[in-house]
Design an enzyme around this catalytic site. Structure first.
Site, mmCIF file in Angstrom:
data_model
loop_
_atom_site.group_PDB
_atom_site.id
_atom_site.type_symbol
_atom_site.label_atom_id
_atom_site.label_comp_id
_atom_site.label_asym_id
_atom_site.label_seq_id
_atom_site.Cartn_x
_atom_site.Cartn_y
_atom_site.Cartn_z
ATOM 1 N N ARG A 1 0.738 -0.918 -0.399
ATOM 2 C CA ARG A 1 0.176 0.134 0.109
ATOM 3 C C ARG A 1 0.738 1.372 0.404
ATOM 4 O O ARG A 1 0.399 1.995 -0.419
ATOM 5 C CB ARG A 1 -0.689 -0.024 1.688
ATOM 6 C CG ARG A 1 -2.090 -0.563 1.018
ATOM 7 C CD ARG A 1 -3.195 -0.932 2.294
ATOM 8 N NE ARG A 1 -4.419 -1.876 1.864
ATOM 9 C CZ ARG A 1 -4.949 -2.153 3.196
ATOM 10 N NH1 ARG A 1 -4.595 -0.996 4.343
ATOM 11 N NH2 ARG A 1 -6.460 -2.881 3.120
ATOM 12 N N GLU B 1 -1.688 -9.307 -4.006
ATOM 13 C CA GLU B 1 -2.572 -9.603 -4.268
ATOM 14 C C GLU B 1 -2.900 -11.607 -4.700
ATOM 15 O O GLU B 1 -3.554 -12.958 -4.096
ATOM 16 C CB GLU B 1 -3.627 -9.522 -5.235
ATOM 17 C CG GLU B 1 -4.217 -8.405 -5.223
ATOM 18 C CD GLU B 1 -4.895 -7.541 -4.108
ATOM 19 O OE1 GLU B 1 -5.731 -9.498 -3.781
ATOM 20 O OE2 GLU B 1 -5.130 -7.166 -3.071
ATOM 21 N N GLN C 1 -5.400 -18.023 -0.352
ATOM 22 C CA GLN C 1 -5.577 -18.586 0.183
ATOM 23 C C GLN C 1 -3.943 -18.634 1.411
ATOM 24 O O GLN C 1 -3.257 -19.716 2.057
ATOM 25 C CB GLN C 1 -4.833 -19.450 -0.291
ATOM 26 C CG GLN C 1 -6.226 -19.786 -1.041
ATOM 27 C CD GLN C 1 -6.189 -21.255 -2.017
ATOM 28 O OE1 GLN C 1 -5.466 -21.044 -2.348
ATOM 29 N NE2 GLN C 1 -6.718 -22.539 -1.625
ATOM 30 N N THR C 2 -3.378 -17.793 1.922
ATOM 31 C CA THR C 2 -2.597 -16.665 2.940
ATOM 32 C C THR C 2 -2.652 -15.799 3.421
ATOM 33 O O THR C 2 -3.001 -14.941 3.289
ATOM 34 C CB THR C 2 -0.749 -16.667 1.637
ATOM 35 O OG1 THR C 2 -0.893 -17.993 1.183
ATOM 36 C CG2 THR C 2 0.275 -17.419 2.766
ATOM 37 N N LEU D 1 5.085 -20.131 1.441
ATOM 38 C CA LEU D 1 3.982 -19.269 0.693
ATOM 39 C C LEU D 1 2.618 -20.858 0.317
ATOM 40 O O LEU D 1 1.111 -20.826 0.234
ATOM 41 C CB LEU D 1 3.670 -18.691 -0.647
ATOM 42 C CG LEU D 1 4.385 -17.310 0.305
ATOM 43 C CD1 LEU D 1 4.803 -16.877 -1.107
ATOM 44 C CD2 LEU D 1 2.919 -16.620 1.283
ATOM 45 N N TYR E 1 -12.137 -11.597 -8.662
ATOM 46 C CA TYR E 1 -11.580 -10.844 -7.581
ATOM 47 C C TYR E 1 -10.594 -9.955 -8.077
ATOM 48 O O TYR E 1 -10.423 -8.730 -7.908
ATOM 49 C CB TYR E 1 -11.237 -11.529 -6.446
ATOM 50 C CG TYR E 1 -11.113 -11.052 -5.392
ATOM 51 C CD1 TYR E 1 -10.898 -10.368 -4.852
ATOM 52 C CD2 TYR E 1 -9.484 -11.006 -5.028
ATOM 53 C CE1 TYR E 1 -10.546 -9.256 -3.292
ATOM 54 C CE2 TYR E 1 -8.557 -11.282 -3.639
ATOM 55 C CZ TYR E 1 -8.735 -9.751 -3.378
ATOM 56 O OH TYR E 1 -8.288 -8.847 -2.845
ATOM 57 N N ASP F 1 -14.432 -10.649 -2.642
ATOM 58 C CA ASP F 1 -13.874 -12.322 -1.907
ATOM 59 C C ASP F 1 -14.482 -12.282 -0.632
ATOM 60 O O ASP F 1 -15.978 -12.157 -0.616
ATOM 61 C CB ASP F 1 -11.954 -11.740 -0.731
ATOM 62 C CG ASP F 1 -12.382 -10.431 -0.746
ATOM 63 O OD1 ASP F 1 -13.103 -10.045 -0.147
ATOM 64 O OD2 ASP F 1 -10.722 -10.505 0.155
ATOM 65 N N CYS G 1 -15.411 -7.857 11.407
ATOM 66 C CA CYS G 1 -16.575 -8.262 10.772
ATOM 67 C C CYS G 1 -15.960 -10.112 10.464
ATOM 68 O O CYS G 1 -15.774 -10.725 9.304
ATOM 69 C CB CYS G 1 -17.296 -8.159 9.564
ATOM 70 S SG CYS G 1 -18.701 -9.056 9.087
ATOM 71 N N CYS H 1 -26.324 -2.937 9.633
ATOM 72 C CA CYS H 1 -26.162 -4.562 9.696
ATOM 73 C C CYS H 1 -27.956 -5.537 10.178
ATOM 74 O O CYS H 1 -27.676 -5.377 11.499
ATOM 75 C CB CYS H 1 -25.398 -4.553 10.429
ATOM 76 S SG CYS H 1 -24.494 -6.769 10.471
#
Length: 352
Positions: A26, A38, A43-44, A81, A121, A139, A193, A210
Site C-alpha cells: 500500500r 494479491e 489462501q495465505t 507460501l 476478484y 472475496d 467482521c 447490519c
C-alpha cells in the site's frame, strides 16, 4: 437477492481513513506490487505474506525480471507460501505481459482477466487499487460483510451470488475512491467482521445498517455448504543421509506439488524393520536408522499423515547417484538452492 449498499459507503471510507492497515504494497501501490501482493494473499494470511513480499520484490523488482527468472529460483523465492501454481502462473502472465502488453500490466479489467492466475476478484482488486477503476473485488470478506448487512441467507459459494454482489457494489463504488472502498472491505473483514468466531460488532462502523446484527444472526451468516472431509494419505518419509549430504527427489511435473523437490517417500506407514529390508533389497547398505516421529500436513482436500526416519547410509548404489530424479544436497544447498515444500519441514528442521 439484490441490495442497496450506498448508505454504508461514507461510514466505511471514514473508518478506513483512520484504521487502514499499514501494508508494504500500500505504501507504493504500483500495479506490479498490487498484483504480486494479491496473488500471494490468495489462501495465505497477511502477516505471513509481508516478509515474502519484501524478499520477492527485492529479488524480482519488475515484470521483465519475473518473465525471465529461472524456474528453480522462482520456486525458491516462493518456498513456504504453498500453492506453487500461483508462482508458475505469475511467470506465465509476466511473459504474456512482455509479449502482448509492451511490458506493462494492462489497466483494463477484461484484459487483466486474460492473464494466467488472475480471476474476477484479483482483476477487480488490481483495476481499482492500482488504476483507480470502478471495479468491485468480491472475496470472502466482501461476501461475508455484505450478506451480514443484508441479513441474507444465500449460499455465498454460488457464482450467481458473487456476480450479483459485484453488480450491487459496482453501482455504489465511489468514483474517486474505488480502491479504498475495496480495501476497506478487506480490512473490515480481517479486523472486525471476522470469519471465525464472533465478530466484533460493537466496533463496526456499519453496525447500525447490519440486519444480521439487529436480528442476532451474525453467527448464522454467511451461509455456505459444509466442507467435504479431506482424504487422508499415510506416507513414510525418509531423510536419507550419505556422506553428509541428503537425498532429494523431484516430483512429477503434474499433480500435487508438481515439479518440486521432496524427501523420498513411500505410500503407507512402514515399520522400521520393513523399511530396512526394503532399502537393503535395493542394494542400500544402512549404517543406522532412527525414527523422526509422526507429522501431519494439510492440503486443501488432502491430509498427509507421515512417519519419518533418518537413514544414515554406508553404501549407495551408483544408479541412485546418476538418476536425474535424485540429487544429493547438503544443508546449505537445501536452504539456498532447492525448493522443499513445507510439508517436509518437520523432518528438515535443524539441517541448516
Amino acid at each position: 437477492m439484490s441490495y442497496d449498499y450506498k448508505e454504508i459507503v461514507p461510514f466505511l471510507l471514514n473508518w478506513f481513513d483512520y484504521n487502514a492497515r499499514i501494508l508494504p504494497w500500500r505504501e507504493n501501490p504500483r500495479p506490479y506490487y498490487v498484483w504480486i501482493s494479491e496473488i500471494m494473499l490468495q489462501q495465505t494470511r497477511v502477516e505471513a505474506v509481508k516478509e515474502y513480499f519484501y524478499r520477492f520484490t527485492k529479488a524480482i523488482p519488475d515484470i521483465e525480471t519475473l518473465a525471465h527468472i529461472e524456474d528453480e529460483k522462482l520456486m525458491k523465492l516462493w518456498e513456504g507460501l504453498g500453492y506453487y501454481n500461483r508462482a508458475r502462473n505469475l511467470k506465465k502472465a509476466a511473459r504474456l505481459v512482455m509479449s502482448d502488453y509492451d511490458g506493462e500490466l494492462p489497466s483494463d479489467y477484461k484484459e487483466l482477466l486474460k492473464l494466467p492466475g488472475i480471476g474476477a476478484y484479483t482483476a477487480g482488486a488490481i483495476a481499482s487499487i492500482a488504476f483507480g477503476l470502478p471495479e468491485a473485488a468480491i472475496d470472502g470478506n466482501a461476501l461475508r460483510i455484505a450478506k451480514r448487512i443484508a441479513g441474507s441467507l444465500e449460499d455465498i459459494t454460488k457464482e450467481s451470488v458473487k456476480k450479483e454482489l459485484a453488480e450491487d457494489f459496482k453501482r455504489v463504488l465511489p468514483k474517486d475512491r474505488p480502491g479504498d472502498f475495496n480495501q476497506a472491505l478487506m480490512d473490515l473483514g480481517a479486523m472486525i467482521c471476522l470469519p471465525n468466531g464472533r465478530p466484533l460488532c460493537e466496533q463496526c462502523p456499519v453496525m447500525h445498517f447490519c440486519q444480521a446484527y439487529h436480528k442476532d444472526m451474525v453467527m448464522q451468516i454467511p451461509v455456505k455448504p459444509p466442507k467435504k472431509e479431506r482424504r487422508i494419505e499415510k506416507r513414510t518419509i525418509l531423510l536419507m543421509e550419505f556422506q553428509d549430504r541428503y537425498m532429494i527427489h523431484k516430483r512429477e511435473p503434474k499433480g500435487l506439488l508438481a515439479g518440486l523437490w521432496e524427501l523420498p517417500g513411500i505410500e503407507g506407514e512402514w515399520s522400521a524393520a520393513k523399511l530396512r529390508k526394503g532399502l537393503e533389497d535395493q542394494g542400500i547398505t544402512i549404517d543406522s536408522m532412527e525414527s523422526l516421529g509422526s507429522a501431519k500436513h494439510i492440503f486443501s482436500h488432502l491430509e498427509w499423515h507421515m512417519m519419518g526416519y533418518h537413514v544414515r547410509i554406508q553404501e549407495l548404489p551408483m544408479e541412485f547417484l546418476h538418476d536425474n530424479a535424485y540429487v544429493m544436497a547438503d544443508g546449505m544447498e537445501l536452504k539456498s538452492v532447492y525448493t522443499l515444500p513445507s510439508a517436509f519441514s518437520a523432518y528438515t528442521k535443524g539441517l541448516w
